[in-house]
Design an enzyme around this catalytic site. Structure first.
Site, PDB file in Angstrom:
ATOM      1  N   GLN A  60     -86.323 -15.816 -17.529  1.00 41.90           N
ATOM      2  CA  GLN A  60     -86.738 -14.592 -18.342  1.00 41.90           C
ATOM      3  C   GLN A  60     -85.979 -14.494 -19.628  1.00 41.90           C
ATOM      4  O   GLN A  60     -86.231 -13.571 -20.563  1.00 41.90           O
ATOM      5  CB  GLN A  60     -86.891 -13.205 -17.351  1.00 41.90           C
ATOM      6  CG  GLN A  60     -87.455 -13.292 -16.172  1.00 41.90           C
ATOM      7  CD  GLN A  60     -87.050 -12.039 -15.494  1.00 41.90           C
ATOM      8  OE1 GLN A  60     -87.693 -10.707 -15.594  1.00 41.90           O
ATOM      9  NE2 GLN A  60     -86.319 -12.373 -14.335  1.00 41.90           N
ATOM     10  N   ASN A  61     -84.923 -15.369 -19.712  1.00 44.78           N
ATOM     11  CA  ASN A  61     -83.963 -15.256 -20.839  1.00 44.78           C
ATOM     12  C   ASN A  61     -84.602 -15.803 -22.005  1.00 44.78           C
ATOM     13  O   ASN A  61     -85.616 -16.977 -21.969  1.00 44.78           O
ATOM     14  CB  ASN A  61     -82.994 -15.912 -20.523  1.00 44.78           C
ATOM     15  CG  ASN A  61     -82.317 -15.254 -19.300  1.00 44.78           C
ATOM     16  OD1 ASN A  61     -82.376 -14.109 -19.343  1.00 44.78           O
ATOM     17  ND2 ASN A  61     -81.397 -15.795 -18.570  1.00 44.78           N
ATOM     18  N   HIS A 120     -90.537 -15.327 -21.739  1.00 48.62           N
ATOM     19  CA  HIS A 120     -90.435 -14.504 -22.613  1.00 48.62           C
ATOM     20  C   HIS A 120     -90.214 -15.080 -24.053  1.00 48.62           C
ATOM     21  O   HIS A 120     -89.660 -14.408 -25.039  1.00 48.62           O
ATOM     22  CB  HIS A 120     -89.336 -13.306 -22.367  1.00 48.62           C
ATOM     23  CG  HIS A 120     -89.747 -12.448 -21.303  1.00 48.62           C
ATOM     24  ND1 HIS A 120     -88.986 -11.979 -20.759  1.00 48.62           N
ATOM     25  CD2 HIS A 120     -90.830 -12.198 -20.798  1.00 48.62           C
ATOM     26  CE1 HIS A 120     -89.491 -11.221 -19.531  1.00 48.62           C
ATOM     27  NE2 HIS A 120     -90.789 -11.383 -19.628  1.00 48.62           N
ATOM     28  N   CYS A 138    -102.612 -21.378 -32.849  1.00 42.86           N
ATOM     29  CA  CYS A 138    -102.725 -22.540 -32.140  1.00 42.86           C
ATOM     30  C   CYS A 138    -101.580 -22.705 -30.859  1.00 42.86           C
ATOM     31  O   CYS A 138    -101.580 -23.649 -30.443  1.00 42.86           O
ATOM     32  CB  CYS A 138    -102.830 -23.901 -32.959  1.00 42.86           C
ATOM     33  SG  CYS A 138    -101.206 -24.318 -33.594  1.00 42.86           S
ATOM     34  N   GLY A 146     -79.375 -13.645 -11.184  1.00 45.15           N
ATOM     35  CA  GLY A 146     -79.314 -12.811 -12.330  1.00 45.15           C
ATOM     36  C   GLY A 146     -80.460 -11.984 -12.376  1.00 45.15           C
ATOM     37  O   GLY A 146     -80.456 -11.443 -13.710  1.00 45.15           O
ATOM     38  N   SER A 173     -83.084  -8.879 -11.005  1.00 44.70           N
ATOM     39  CA  SER A 173     -83.617  -8.104  -9.651  1.00 44.70           C
ATOM     40  C   SER A 173     -85.019  -8.240  -9.611  1.00 44.70           C
ATOM     41  O   SER A 173     -85.884  -7.637  -8.897  1.00 44.70           O
ATOM     42  CB  SER A 173     -82.930  -6.725  -9.995  1.00 44.70           C
ATOM     43  OG  SER A 173     -83.510  -6.008 -11.274  1.00 44.70           O
ATOM     44  N   ASN A 183     -76.445 -12.735  -7.138  1.00 43.21           N
ATOM     45  CA  ASN A 183     -76.399 -11.786  -8.045  1.00 43.21           C
ATOM     46  C   ASN A 183     -74.931 -11.196  -8.088  1.00 43.21           C
ATOM     47  O   ASN A 183     -74.408 -11.236  -6.678  1.00 43.21           O
ATOM     48  CB  ASN A 183     -77.518 -10.542  -7.611  1.00 43.21           C
ATOM     49  CG  ASN A 183     -77.734  -9.942  -9.143  1.00 43.21           C
ATOM     50  OD1 ASN A 183     -76.802  -9.261  -9.548  1.00 43.21           O
ATOM     51  ND2 ASN A 183     -79.055 -10.245  -9.391  1.00 43.21           N
TER      52      ASN A 183
HETATM   53 ZN   LIG Z   1    -101.088 -23.326 -35.569  1.00 42.14          ZN
END
Ligand SMILES: [Zn+2]
Length: 262
Positions: free
Chosen positions: A112-113, A130, A141, A201, A203, A227
């Site tokens: 997710q980092n 992300h 594209c 790291g 939840s 964690n």
């Molecule tokens: Zn493009």
């Protein structure tokens, strides 16, 4: 953890056994693994959003409405997070995960980092849910580019895609922006194959990330949690390793190696 104080050792042994005996191990990481590399979290005490306020929920819509304004804002003085990202280095935990990939145990990593630290450490097979703050992406594209590959002329914004002339933005997924479907597809495909997931790291409260450990569990797979704190995942996890990512992961991987070569 049991009251005799041996719970941690026992959980570590269990995690080592699960990693070795599972057929297809994947991992998921979140902000907690980056804190030890000097990247402040967004939420919680000392978090960037706690200090500066949360960004508006419609950043992506604002970008679409005014891409030139978005880029003018970006080219101004770098924010605290941009400076922290530029200086951050992978920690011992990132390196240990790369080792786990290289010895053939870890098949895929969902992160997710946005901080590029897994890639910088040498991780090969990963899905950045992300996006990646070091990359740019064409919204037409979906091609990703290194920043150097795109001409950013302050008098001619927004920059355009060299392949299709579409508008280019940060690869980072903004508030209001859907996770790129091809990335999400990889996450689901890998999770469906997994019979063991190492979650570090995070939840995993926010969907869709929250659904991946649940999917592994529902399909009879095992969860290993790393964690600093107890999380909502702890009760679901087969074993929970409590401590810093940069200490737990190297210990875990060292023991996996020892056991594999024994
Ligand atoms: Zn493009």
């Amino acid at each position: 953890m049991d009251k005799s104080g041996n719970g941690h050792v026992w959980a570590l042994d269990q995690a080592v056994d699960l990693l070795i005996s599972s057929r297809y191990v994947i991992a998921m990481t979140g902000a907690g693994v980056s804190v030890e590399s000097g990247i402040p979290p967004f939420r919680g005490p000392g978090g960037l959003w706690t200090k500066h306020g949360e960004p508006p929920m419609d950043v992506y819509q604002r970008f679409l409405a005014d891409p030139k304004g978005y880029w003018e804002e970006r080219l101004k003085a770098p924010s605290e997070i941009v400076q922290a990202l530029a200086q951050a280095q992978p920690n011992a935990g990132h390196a240990a995960m790369v080792e786990l990939e290289q010895i053939g145990i870890l098949r895929h990593l969902i992160t997710q980092n946005i901080d590029n630290l897994h890639r910088a450490a040498g991780h090969r097979r990963l899905a950045e849910m992300h996006g990646n703050a070091q990359l740019l992406r064409c919204i037409a594209c979906s091609q990703r580019f290194a920043k150097e590959a795109i001409t950013i002329a302050p008098h001619d914004l927004p920059p355009r895609c060299p392949a299709c002339h579409g508008i280019v933005k940060a690869d980072t997924v903004h508030f209001g922006e859907p996770i790129p479907p091809e990335v999400l597809e990889v996450c689901f495909r890998e999770t469906r194959q997994a019979d063991c997931m190492l979650v570090a790291g995070t939840s995993a409260l926010v969907y869709p990330a929250a659904s991946f450990p649940q999917m592994v569990k529902q399909r009879g797979g095992a969860l290993i949690e790393v964690n600093l704190y107890e999380t909502p995942l702890t009760t679901l996890a087969d074993c929970s390793l409590r401590g810093p990512f940069g200490e737990i992961l190297p210990t875990l991987v060292e023991q996996v190696r020892t056991k594999l070569t024994a």
